[in-house]
Design a protein around this motif. Structure first.
Motif, PDB file in Angstrom:
ATOM      1  N   SER A 231       1.068  -1.248   0.006  1.00  0.00           N
ATOM      2  CA  SER A 231       0.031  -0.171  -0.048  1.00  0.00           C
ATOM      3  C   SER A 231       0.881   1.268  -0.063  1.00  0.00           C
ATOM      4  CB  SER A 231      -1.022  -0.062   1.194  1.00  0.00           C
ATOM      5  OG  SER A 231      -1.707  -1.073   1.219  1.00  0.00           O
ATOM      6  N   ALA A 232       2.033   1.457   0.900  1.00  0.00           N
ATOM      7  CA  ALA A 232       2.813   2.553   0.842  1.00  0.00           C
ATOM      8  C   ALA A 232       3.414   2.783  -0.532  1.00  0.00           C
ATOM      9  CB  ALA A 232       4.137   2.067   1.867  1.00  0.00           C
ATOM     10  N   GLU A 233       3.718   1.634  -1.190  1.00  0.00           N
ATOM     11  CA  GLU A 233       4.251   1.737  -2.708  1.00  0.00           C
ATOM     12  C   GLU A 233       3.045   2.306  -3.570  1.00  0.00           C
ATOM     13  OE1 GLU A 233       6.766  -0.679  -6.078  1.00  0.00           O
ATOM     14  OE2 GLU A 233       5.930  -1.616  -4.214  1.00  0.00           O
ATOM     15  N   PHE A 234       2.218   1.831  -3.559  1.00  0.00           N
ATOM     16  CA  PHE A 234       0.885   2.572  -4.209  1.00  0.00           C
ATOM     17  C   PHE A 234       0.770   3.983  -4.054  1.00  0.00           C
ATOM     18  CE2 PHE A 234      -3.458   3.052  -5.203  1.00  0.00           C
ATOM     19  CZ  PHE A 234      -3.477   2.558  -6.618  1.00  0.00           C
ATOM     20  N   ALA A 235       0.941   4.151  -2.625  1.00  0.00           N
ATOM     21  CA  ALA A 235       0.560   5.548  -2.317  1.00  0.00           C
ATOM     22  C   ALA A 235       1.219   6.324  -2.988  1.00  0.00           C
ATOM     23  CB  ALA A 235       0.398   5.721  -0.690  1.00  0.00           C
ATOM     24  N   TRP A 236       2.591   6.367  -2.863  1.00  0.00           N
ATOM     25  CA  TRP A 236       3.703   7.082  -3.344  1.00  0.00           C
ATOM     26  C   TRP A 236       3.691   7.167  -4.990  1.00  0.00           C
ATOM     27  CZ3 TRP A 236       7.677   6.041  -6.661  1.00  0.00           C
ATOM     28  CH2 TRP A 236       8.340   4.705  -6.440  1.00  0.00           C
ATOM     29  N   ILE A 237       3.313   5.967  -5.757  1.00  0.00           N
ATOM     30  CA  ILE A 237       3.265   5.994  -7.135  1.00  0.00           C
ATOM     31  C   ILE A 237       1.826   6.815  -7.492  1.00  0.00           C
ATOM     32  CG2 ILE A 237       2.812   4.652  -9.090  1.00  0.00           C
ATOM     33  CD1 ILE A 237       4.718   2.694  -7.647  1.00  0.00           C
ATOM     34  N   ALA A 238       0.743   6.796  -6.705  1.00  0.00           N
ATOM     35  CA  ALA A 238      -0.486   7.294  -7.077  1.00  0.00           C
ATOM     36  C   ALA A 238      -0.379   8.759  -6.680  1.00  0.00           C
ATOM     37  CB  ALA A 238      -1.460   6.854  -6.287  1.00  0.00           C
ATOM     38  N   ALA A 239       0.572   9.208  -5.856  1.00  0.00           N
ATOM     39  CA  ALA A 239       0.833  10.673  -5.392  1.00  0.00           C
ATOM     40  C   ALA A 239       1.611  11.381  -6.548  1.00  0.00           C
ATOM     41  CB  ALA A 239       1.690  10.926  -4.328  1.00  0.00           C
ATOM     42  N   ILE A 240       2.550  10.474  -7.064  1.00  0.00           N
ATOM     43  CA  ILE A 240       3.317  11.080  -8.219  1.00  0.00           C
ATOM     44  C   ILE A 240       2.450  11.429  -9.478  1.00  0.00           C
ATOM     45  CG2 ILE A 240       5.142  10.625  -9.863  1.00  0.00           C
ATOM     46  CD1 ILE A 240       6.807   9.453  -7.432  1.00  0.00           C
ATOM     47  N   ILE A 241       1.438  10.462  -9.720  1.00  0.00           N
ATOM     48  CA  ILE A 241       0.672  10.576 -10.803  1.00  0.00           C
ATOM     49  C   ILE A 241      -0.567  11.619 -10.445  1.00  0.00           C
ATOM     50  CG2 ILE A 241      -1.403   9.317 -11.781  1.00  0.00           C
ATOM     51  CD1 ILE A 241       0.074   6.713 -11.381  1.00  0.00           C
ATOM     52  N   ALA A 242      -0.840  11.898  -9.196  1.00  0.00           N
ATOM     53  CA  ALA A 242      -1.601  12.994  -8.859  1.00  0.00           C
ATOM     54  C   ALA A 242      -0.926  14.318  -9.043  1.00  0.00           C
ATOM     55  CB  ALA A 242      -2.023  12.753  -7.443  1.00  0.00           C
ATOM     56  N   ILE A 243       0.270  14.505  -8.764  1.00  0.00           N
ATOM     57  CA  ILE A 243       1.019  15.703  -9.024  1.00  0.00           C
ATOM     58  C   ILE A 243       0.998  16.043 -10.558  1.00  0.00           C
ATOM     59  CG2 ILE A 243       3.332  16.536  -9.211  1.00  0.00           C
ATOM     60  CD1 ILE A 243       3.961  15.174  -6.375  1.00  0.00           C
ATOM     61  N   ALA A 244       1.229  14.920 -11.468  1.00  0.00           N
ATOM     62  CA  ALA A 244       1.386  15.211 -12.804  1.00  0.00           C
ATOM     63  C   ALA A 244      -0.057  15.252 -13.450  1.00  0.00           C
ATOM     64  CB  ALA A 244       1.761  13.820 -13.664  1.00  0.00           C
ATOM     65  N   SER A 245      -0.919  14.932 -12.733  1.00  0.00           N
ATOM     66  CA  SER A 245      -2.512  15.247 -13.119  1.00  0.00           C
ATOM     67  C   SER A 245      -2.831  16.816 -12.690  1.00  0.00           C
ATOM     68  CB  SER A 245      -3.368  14.297 -12.297  1.00  0.00           C
ATOM     69  OG  SER A 245      -3.078  12.922 -12.759  1.00  0.00           O
ATOM     70  N   VAL A 246      -2.268  16.862 -11.703  1.00  0.00           N
ATOM     71  CA  VAL A 246      -2.730  18.532 -11.296  1.00  0.00           C
ATOM     72  C   VAL A 246      -2.095  19.297 -12.128  1.00  0.00           C
ATOM     73  CG1 VAL A 246      -2.274  20.037  -9.329  1.00  0.00           C
ATOM     74  CG2 VAL A 246      -3.243  18.254  -8.766  1.00  0.00           C
ATOM     75  N   VAL A 247      -0.818  19.262 -12.569  1.00  0.00           N
ATOM     76  CA  VAL A 247      -0.136  20.111 -13.460  1.00  0.00           C
ATOM     77  C   VAL A 247      -0.709  19.916 -14.819  1.00  0.00           C
ATOM     78  CG1 VAL A 247       2.002  20.323 -14.541  1.00  0.00           C
ATOM     79  CG2 VAL A 247       2.013  20.068 -12.001  1.00  0.00           C
ATOM     80  N   GLY A 248      -0.952  18.718 -15.318  1.00  0.00           N
ATOM     81  CA  GLY A 248      -1.668  18.651 -16.608  1.00  0.00           C
ATOM     82  C   GLY A 248      -3.141  19.318 -16.428  1.00  0.00           C
ATOM     83  N   PHE A 249      -3.891  19.341 -15.532  1.00  0.00           N
ATOM     84  CA  PHE A 249      -5.236  19.698 -15.326  1.00  0.00           C
ATOM     85  C   PHE A 249      -5.167  21.214 -15.486  1.00  0.00           C
ATOM     86  CE2 PHE A 249      -8.945  21.347 -12.946  1.00  0.00           C
ATOM     87  CZ  PHE A 249      -9.952  20.993 -13.995  1.00  0.00           C
ATOM     88  N   ALA A 250      -4.090  21.897 -14.457  1.00  0.00           N
ATOM     89  CA  ALA A 250      -3.975  23.331 -14.452  1.00  0.00           C
ATOM     90  C   ALA A 250      -3.606  23.911 -15.900  1.00  0.00           C
ATOM     91  CB  ALA A 250      -2.904  23.898 -13.410  1.00  0.00           C
ATOM     92  N   LEU A 251      -2.701  23.087 -16.577  1.00  0.00           N
ATOM     93  CA  LEU A 251      -2.132  23.689 -17.844  1.00  0.00           C
ATOM     94  C   LEU A 251      -2.997  23.510 -19.016  1.00  0.00           C
ATOM     95  CD1 LEU A 251       1.504  22.658 -17.643  1.00  0.00           C
ATOM     96  CD2 LEU A 251       0.630  24.799 -16.873  1.00  0.00           C
TER      97      LEU A 251
ATOM     98  N   GLY B 197       6.738   3.374   4.231  1.00  0.00           N
ATOM     99  CA  GLY B 197       7.074   2.060   3.519  1.00  0.00           C
ATOM    100  C   GLY B 197       8.383   1.506   3.810  1.00  0.00           C
ATOM    101  N   ARG B 198       9.239   2.636   4.198  1.00  0.00           N
ATOM    102  CA  ARG B 198      10.558   1.897   4.934  1.00  0.00           C
ATOM    103  C   ARG B 198      10.635   1.691   6.090  1.00  0.00           C
ATOM    104  NH1 ARG B 198      14.217   6.302   1.628  1.00  0.00           N
ATOM    105  NH2 ARG B 198      14.187   5.539  -0.551  1.00  0.00           N
ATOM    106  N   THR B 199       9.912   2.212   6.989  1.00  0.00           N
ATOM    107  CA  THR B 199      10.025   2.130   8.551  1.00  0.00           C
ATOM    108  C   THR B 199       8.781   1.235   9.240  1.00  0.00           C
ATOM    109  OG1 THR B 199       8.509   4.270   8.715  1.00  0.00           O
ATOM    110  CG2 THR B 199      10.959   4.505   8.761  1.00  0.00           C
ATOM    111  N   ALA B 200       7.820   1.003   8.504  1.00  0.00           N
ATOM    112  CA  ALA B 200       6.700   0.248   8.928  1.00  0.00           C
ATOM    113  C   ALA B 200       6.734  -1.059   8.049  1.00  0.00           C
ATOM    114  CB  ALA B 200       5.355   0.804   9.019  1.00  0.00           C
TER     115      ALA B 200
END
Length: 149
Positions: free
Chosen positions: A31-51, A143-146
């Protein structure tokens, strides 16, 4: 006004897709790996949406991807709760997580209302990159500590 409603619908459709994607990916990834990958996709999506604001179809596709990514983050963090928190503090930890989310849900429209007075729509959307970057960092750390699944 109509474009805003359409973008909202696309985000909602994306949230359903995000839940389904998480269900499929969580069988193979943490889940931790999925969360950070999804967050990176969300960043790209926000930038794409704004532009692409005002361009119609492309912006709506970015909105759907944003909905999928953000909801994916939410379900991933919910999935992490059982293994990230010790049994003695699990309910409190999960409750704090949900409570912080609720506080954000209450404060964000208020802050957005104030921001409209001095920032453009594009700048307001791009400002969402900052909390999403924090989510990336926190997800990697969890993901690294827990031992999360």
């Amino acid at each position: 006004m109509g474009a805003g409603a359409s973008a909202g619908i696309m985000i909602s459709i994306g949230t359903m897709a995000g839940a389904l994607i998480y269900g499929l990916v969580a069988l193979r990834r943490s889940s931790a790996e999925f969360a950070w990958i999804a967050a990176i996709i969300a960043i790209a999506s926000v930038v794409g949406f704004a532009l692409t604001l005002g361009s119609g179809g492309i912006a709506f596709l970015w909105a759907a991807l944003l909905g999928a990514a953000v909801y994916g983050i939410i379900v991933a963090y919910t999935g992490m709760a059982n293994s990230a928190y010790p049994v003695s503090t699990r309910a409190k930890g999960y409750g704090v997580m949900v409570g912080i989310g609720r506080i954000g849900a209450i404060l964000s429209p208020i802050l957005a209302g104030y921001a409209v007075g001095f920032a453009s729509t594009k700048v307001m959307y791009l400002a969402l990159v900052l909390p999403l970057a924090v989510i990336v960092a926190l997800s990697v750390r969890v993901g690294r500590t827990a031992r999360v699944q």
